[in-house]
Scaffold this motif. Structure first.
Motif, PDB file in Angstrom:
ATOM      1  N   VAL A  13     -46.925  74.923  14.495  1.00 53.09           N
ATOM      2  CA  VAL A  13     -47.646  76.192  14.566  1.00 53.09           C
ATOM      3  C   VAL A  13     -47.813  76.564  16.027  1.00 53.09           C
ATOM      4  O   VAL A  13     -48.444  75.848  16.791  1.00 53.09           O
ATOM      5  CB  VAL A  13     -49.027  76.084  13.880  1.00 53.09           C
ATOM      6  CG1 VAL A  13     -49.757  77.417  13.969  1.00 53.09           C
ATOM      7  CG2 VAL A  13     -48.878  75.651  12.443  1.00 53.09           C
ATOM      8  N   HIS A  15     -49.146  79.460  17.163  1.00 50.33           N
ATOM      9  CA  HIS A  15     -50.222  80.413  17.387  1.00 50.33           C
ATOM     10  C   HIS A  15     -51.413  79.710  18.032  1.00 50.33           C
ATOM     11  O   HIS A  15     -51.657  78.536  17.797  1.00 50.33           O
ATOM     12  CB  HIS A  15     -50.662  81.053  16.072  1.00 50.33           C
ATOM     13  CG  HIS A  15     -49.583  81.810  15.396  1.00 50.33           C
ATOM     14  ND1 HIS A  15     -49.141  83.042  15.835  1.00 50.33           N
ATOM     15  CD2 HIS A  15     -48.828  81.520  14.314  1.00 50.33           C
ATOM     16  CE1 HIS A  15     -48.179  83.478  15.050  1.00 50.33           C
ATOM     17  NE2 HIS A  15     -47.964  82.557  14.117  1.00 50.33           N
ATOM     18  N   GLU A  21     -57.234  76.599  10.975  1.00 50.74           N
ATOM     19  CA  GLU A  21     -56.348  77.737  10.718  1.00 50.74           C
ATOM     20  C   GLU A  21     -54.889  77.303  10.740  1.00 50.74           C
ATOM     21  O   GLU A  21     -54.073  77.812   9.971  1.00 50.74           O
ATOM     22  CB  GLU A  21     -56.584  78.850  11.737  1.00 50.74           C
ATOM     23  CG  GLU A  21     -57.842  79.634  11.508  1.00 50.74           C
ATOM     24  CD  GLU A  21     -57.832  80.384  10.187  1.00 50.74           C
ATOM     25  OE1 GLU A  21     -56.797  81.013   9.857  1.00 50.74           O
ATOM     26  OE2 GLU A  21     -58.844  80.328   9.479  1.00 50.74           O
ATOM     27  N   LYS A  22     -54.556  76.384  11.624  1.00 55.39           N
ATOM     28  CA  LYS A  22     -53.179  75.884  11.677  1.00 55.39           C
ATOM     29  C   LYS A  22     -52.810  75.198  10.372  1.00 55.39           C
ATOM     30  O   LYS A  22     -51.709  75.382   9.854  1.00 55.39           O
ATOM     31  CB  LYS A  22     -53.010  74.922  12.857  1.00 55.39           C
ATOM     32  CG  LYS A  22     -53.021  75.608  14.204  1.00 55.39           C
ATOM     33  CD  LYS A  22     -52.775  74.622  15.319  1.00 55.39           C
ATOM     34  CE  LYS A  22     -52.780  75.321  16.667  1.00 55.39           C
ATOM     35  NZ  LYS A  22     -52.444  74.416  17.761  1.00 55.39           N
ATOM     36  N   LYS A  24     -54.074  75.808   7.432  1.00 53.32           N
ATOM     37  CA  LYS A  24     -53.910  76.865   6.420  1.00 53.32           C
ATOM     38  C   LYS A  24     -52.551  77.544   6.561  1.00 53.32           C
ATOM     39  O   LYS A  24     -51.905  77.857   5.562  1.00 53.32           O
ATOM     40  CB  LYS A  24     -55.023  77.895   6.544  1.00 53.32           C
ATOM     41  CG  LYS A  24     -56.362  77.404   6.084  1.00 53.32           C
ATOM     42  CD  LYS A  24     -57.415  78.479   6.260  1.00 53.32           C
ATOM     43  CE  LYS A  24     -58.793  77.963   5.928  1.00 53.32           C
ATOM     44  NZ  LYS A  24     -59.840  78.974   6.172  1.00 53.32           N
ATOM     45  N   MET A  25     -52.113  77.776   7.805  1.00 52.97           N
ATOM     46  CA  MET A  25     -50.809  78.413   8.027  1.00 52.97           C
ATOM     47  C   MET A  25     -49.678  77.531   7.503  1.00 52.97           C
ATOM     48  O   MET A  25     -48.713  78.028   6.918  1.00 52.97           O
ATOM     49  CB  MET A  25     -50.604  78.690   9.510  1.00 52.97           C
ATOM     50  CG  MET A  25     -51.458  79.775  10.068  1.00 52.97           C
ATOM     51  SD  MET A  25     -51.195  79.909  11.837  1.00 52.97           S
ATOM     52  CE  MET A  25     -51.686  81.586  12.105  1.00 52.97           C
ATOM     53  N   LEU A  26     -49.794  76.230   7.721  1.00 49.50           N
ATOM     54  CA  LEU A  26     -48.742  75.322   7.269  1.00 49.50           C
ATOM     55  C   LEU A  26     -48.677  75.254   5.749  1.00 49.50           C
ATOM     56  O   LEU A  26     -47.614  75.004   5.190  1.00 49.50           O
ATOM     57  CB  LEU A  26     -48.972  73.918   7.845  1.00 49.50           C
ATOM     58  CG  LEU A  26     -48.750  73.771   9.342  1.00 49.50           C
ATOM     59  CD1 LEU A  26     -49.213  72.387   9.800  1.00 49.50           C
ATOM     60  CD2 LEU A  26     -47.305  73.990   9.709  1.00 49.50           C
ATOM     61  N   HIS A  28     -48.764  77.594   3.681  1.00 47.40           N
ATOM     62  CA  HIS A  28     -48.118  78.765   3.088  1.00 47.40           C
ATOM     63  C   HIS A  28     -46.611  78.817   3.324  1.00 47.40           C
ATOM     64  O   HIS A  28     -45.997  79.854   3.089  1.00 47.40           O
ATOM     65  CB  HIS A  28     -48.779  80.045   3.612  1.00 47.40           C
ATOM     66  CG  HIS A  28     -50.201  80.186   3.177  1.00 47.40           C
ATOM     67  ND1 HIS A  28     -50.549  80.457   1.883  1.00 47.40           N
ATOM     68  CD2 HIS A  28     -51.359  80.051   3.861  1.00 47.40           C
ATOM     69  CE1 HIS A  28     -51.859  80.504   1.786  1.00 47.40           C
ATOM     70  NE2 HIS A  28     -52.382  80.254   2.968  1.00 47.40           N
ATOM     71  N   HIS A  29     -46.014  77.727   3.760  1.00 46.26           N
ATOM     72  CA  HIS A  29     -44.566  77.719   3.967  1.00 46.26           C
ATOM     73  C   HIS A  29     -43.847  77.693   2.623  1.00 46.26           C
ATOM     74  O   HIS A  29     -44.271  77.020   1.682  1.00 46.26           O
ATOM     75  CB  HIS A  29     -44.156  76.535   4.830  1.00 46.26           C
ATOM     76  CG  HIS A  29     -44.485  76.724   6.277  1.00 46.26           C
ATOM     77  ND1 HIS A  29     -44.057  75.870   7.247  1.00 46.26           N
ATOM     78  CD2 HIS A  29     -45.189  77.688   6.931  1.00 46.26           C
ATOM     79  CE1 HIS A  29     -44.478  76.282   8.423  1.00 46.26           C
ATOM     80  NE2 HIS A  29     -45.180  77.375   8.253  1.00 46.26           N
TER      81      HIS A  29
END
Length: 68
Positions: A13, A15, A21-22, A24-26, A28-29
């Motif tokens: 990540v 960002h 938050e990182k 959570k981003m991972l 959604h792959h």
């Protein structure tokens, strides 16, 4: 998976956000969604094949190894 010992690789990540938050981003792959879909709907004993036309990030690669 985290409760079972999986450690997310947050170096994928790029960002500038907080650790939570990182993670959570991972989550959604698309590769992880495809594997979850396969585990739910593919009958036991049949292979789950995920085909992607782009590179897989390091975290998704490690998650796939952990799941298998």
């Amino acid at each position: 998976m985290i409760e079972e010992g999986y450690i997310p690789d947050m170096s994928s990540v790029l960002h500038d956000v907080e650790e939570s938050e990182k993670i959570k981003m991972l989550n959604h792959h698309s590769e992880k969604h495809a594997i979850a879909f396969g585990l739910i709907f593919v009958p036991p004993g049949l292979p789950i094949r995920v085909i992607k036309n782009l590179r897989v990030c390091g975290d998704c690669h490690n998650a796939t190894k952990f799941i298998s």
